[in-house]
Design an enzyme around this catalytic site. Structure first.
Site, PDB file in Angstrom:
ATOM      1  N   CYS A  58       0.818  -1.406   0.110  1.00 57.72           N
ATOM      2  CA  CYS A  58       0.096  -0.059   0.061  1.00 57.72           C
ATOM      3  C   CYS A  58       0.971   1.294   0.146  1.00 57.72           C
ATOM      4  CB  CYS A  58      -0.937  -0.196   1.287  1.00 57.72           C
ATOM      5  SG  CYS A  58      -2.035   1.409   1.430  1.00 57.72           S
ATOM      6  N   CYS A  64       0.211   5.899   7.209  1.00 58.10           N
ATOM      7  CA  CYS A  64      -0.955   5.459   7.679  1.00 58.10           C
ATOM      8  C   CYS A  64      -0.948   4.939   8.955  1.00 58.10           C
ATOM      9  CB  CYS A  64      -1.962   4.688   6.631  1.00 58.10           C
ATOM     10  SG  CYS A  64      -3.587   4.196   7.257  1.00 58.10           S
ATOM     11  N   GLN A 241     -18.634  -8.877  11.756  1.00 60.61           N
ATOM     12  CA  GLN A 241     -17.279  -9.398  11.506  1.00 60.61           C
ATOM     13  C   GLN A 241     -16.805  -8.606  10.371  1.00 60.61           C
ATOM     14  OE1 GLN A 241     -15.880 -11.496  13.363  1.00 60.61           O
ATOM     15  NE2 GLN A 241     -17.455 -12.319  14.632  1.00 60.61           N
ATOM     16  N   PHE A 268     -23.712 -13.818  23.668  1.00 66.72           N
ATOM     17  CA  PHE A 268     -23.091 -12.559  23.188  1.00 66.72           C
ATOM     18  C   PHE A 268     -23.367 -12.505  21.604  1.00 66.72           C
ATOM     19  CE2 PHE A 268     -20.455 -13.015  26.856  1.00 66.72           C
ATOM     20  CZ  PHE A 268     -20.472 -11.686  27.288  1.00 66.72           C
ATOM     21  N   GLU A 288     -28.158 -11.243  24.321  1.00 63.77           N
ATOM     22  CA  GLU A 288     -27.203 -10.318  24.025  1.00 63.77           C
ATOM     23  C   GLU A 288     -27.556  -8.965  24.773  1.00 63.77           C
ATOM     24  OE1 GLU A 288     -25.080  -7.293  22.682  1.00 63.77           O
ATOM     25  OE2 GLU A 288     -24.785  -9.204  21.698  1.00 63.77           O
ATOM     26  N   ASP A 336     -19.153 -15.708  22.196  1.00 62.80           N
ATOM     27  CA  ASP A 336     -18.366 -14.533  21.357  1.00 62.80           C
ATOM     28  C   ASP A 336     -18.043 -13.332  22.129  1.00 62.80           C
ATOM     29  OD1 ASP A 336     -16.768 -13.412  19.409  1.00 62.80           O
ATOM     30  OD2 ASP A 336     -18.465 -13.249  17.940  1.00 62.80           O
ATOM     31  N   CYS A 362     -11.545 -12.766  20.225  1.00 67.44           N
ATOM     32  CA  CYS A 362     -10.576 -11.680  19.377  1.00 67.44           C
ATOM     33  C   CYS A 362      -9.487 -11.257  20.280  1.00 67.44           C
ATOM     34  CB  CYS A 362     -11.455 -10.339  18.960  1.00 67.44           C
ATOM     35  SG  CYS A 362     -12.286  -9.425  20.424  1.00 67.44           S
TER      36      CYS A 362
END
Length: 407
Positions: A58, A64, A241, A268, A288, A336, A362
């Site tokens: 890039c 960036c 996602q 979740f 949730e 999750d 994550c």
């Protein structure tokens, strides 16, 4: 100037030399020179490059802050991310089989948050520079889906009509089946004239939906997402996602882990990323904390065909986790949680002793912590898959199955 050898990368993808000294955008084994400022090396020059060093694809990478690892080969990045997960597990005395990393292709990100501001001569929109409030424009970004790049001129126009001279807008852009779905925060207070200007802007740019500080200004077409054939309209700015490829990989793993289950609880659940693929085979109860996300999930379920029963519940699982007694009616779970993990809910899952659990995460650190709780309760971890849908970043997605050890 001083010379340093890079020993390893930290969890953010920055090189670490002895000291420790932080050397951004370096790789293990490299000899570099630079000027130390505190514990950070500035004005870095690569004296002996790693064989894994690559020219960044890039043109914006040097300035960036959106990517951290474009200077590394794909193979190195995949192994480094897998190593983060394995190291986190080892700190808890755990090990697990890890297969090949599943990496999303370039130009595949379908959501991003742009910064946009007014300037003395006009407007600008893009990503922030590393550790800075400076905005870097990114017309040739290699990370974002080409259709998402269409949001950049929209963000500039939004800054022109709705940003103050002192602050930047945050423009959350998402690709939907209906087109671009934008949710803006940090702008001027909404009044009648601004509302009219924003509605006109949405029409000129052919947006599906435009929201301002969570209030929907106009919906020209439903900004639907497809979850296993179920159409859902998430609330403005809702979690999704990052790539379609990443979502598909995670869903495939979760469905495989829970294959044969008849009653599943989805903790979740968001707007139904895992709920609906699972509901093609099992009854699912989705839980949730955000009521508006559960409402979107419920609307999608009521208009879908071919699903097993789907029920839903708005509940703050941090303050009020589902207790083991609540979980007793299920034979499997998928969880999750956000980056902080869900320690209290995991302990209740361990107490409930459901036969199978699919854990999506994550954050390798909180995933390993939660995995240790399950293992101590008698669960056996299956293969741990690393899904890299945040290409060229330090972010890691993990999915793993846990099966209760039979006596």
């Amino acid at each position: 100037m001083s010379t340093h050898r890079i020993l390893r990368l930290d969890a953010r993808g920055d090189g670490i030399a002895e000291g420790p000294i932080l050397a951004p955008r370096t790789l293990p084994g490299e000899e570099v020179s630079g000027t130390p400022e505190g514990r950070v090396l500035r004005d870095i020059r690569i004296l002996t490059p790693s064989p894994d060093r690559r020219s960044p694809p890039c043109p914006h990478y040097r300035a960036c802050g959106g990517c951290q690892l474009q200077h590394a080969s794909d193979g190195f990045t995949a192994e480094w991310k897998r190593g983060l997960v394995e190291a986190a597990l080892r700190r808890h005395g755990l090990s697990a089989e890890t297969g090949p990393v599943i990496t999303s292709p370039d130009r595949s990100r379908r959501r991003a948050t742009f910064a946009a501001r007014r300037t003395k001569t006009g407007t600008m929109a893009g990503f922030h520079a590393r550790a800075s409030d400076q905005i870097i424009e990114i017309p040739d970004c290699r990370l974002l889906h080409p259709d998402l790049m269409r949001a950049l001129p929209v963000a500039r126009d939004l800054a022109r009509v709705g940003a103050s001279r002192k602050g930047a807008l945050a423009v959350a852009a998402t690709l939907s089946l209906g087109g671009l779905d934008l949710s803006v925060t940090g702008g001027k207070p909404l009044d009648g004239p601004l509302r009219l200007v924003l509605a006109d802007l949405a029409s000129r740019h052919d947006l599906a939906r435009l929201a301002w500080e969570a209030e929907v200004i106009v919906t020209r077409r439903p900004p639907e997402q497809d979850f296993a054939g179920v159409r859902v309209v998430p609330p403005p700015g809702a979690f999704l996602q990052a790539t379609a490829e990443g979502e598909a990989a995670l869903c495939a793993q979760v469905v495989t882990i829970l294959d044969g289950a008849r009653r599943v609880v989805d903790l979740f659940a968001g707007c139904g990323t895992f709920t609906f693929p699972l509901a093609r085979r099992a009854s699912v109860h989705a839980v949730e904390g955000a009521a508006e996300m559960i409402a979107a999930l419920d609307r999608g379920a009521r208009h879908a065909e071919g699903l097993r029963p789907v029920t839903s519940e708005a509940r703050d699982l941090f303050r009020r986790p589902l207790l083991a007694e609540d979980l007793a009616r299920f034979d499997a779970a998928v969880i999750d949680p956000p980056r902080a993990g869900a320690e209290a809910q995991i302990r209740e899952l361990a107490r409930a002793r459901l036969p199978r659990i699919a854990h999506v995460s994550c954050n390798p650190v909180t995933f390993a912590r939660d995995a240790a709780v399950l293992v101590a309760a008698g669960y056996v971890p299956g293969p741990v898959r690393v899904v890299d849908q945040f290409r060229w970043s330090a972010h890691v997605e993990i999915v793993a199955g846990f099966a209760l050890k039979t006596p």
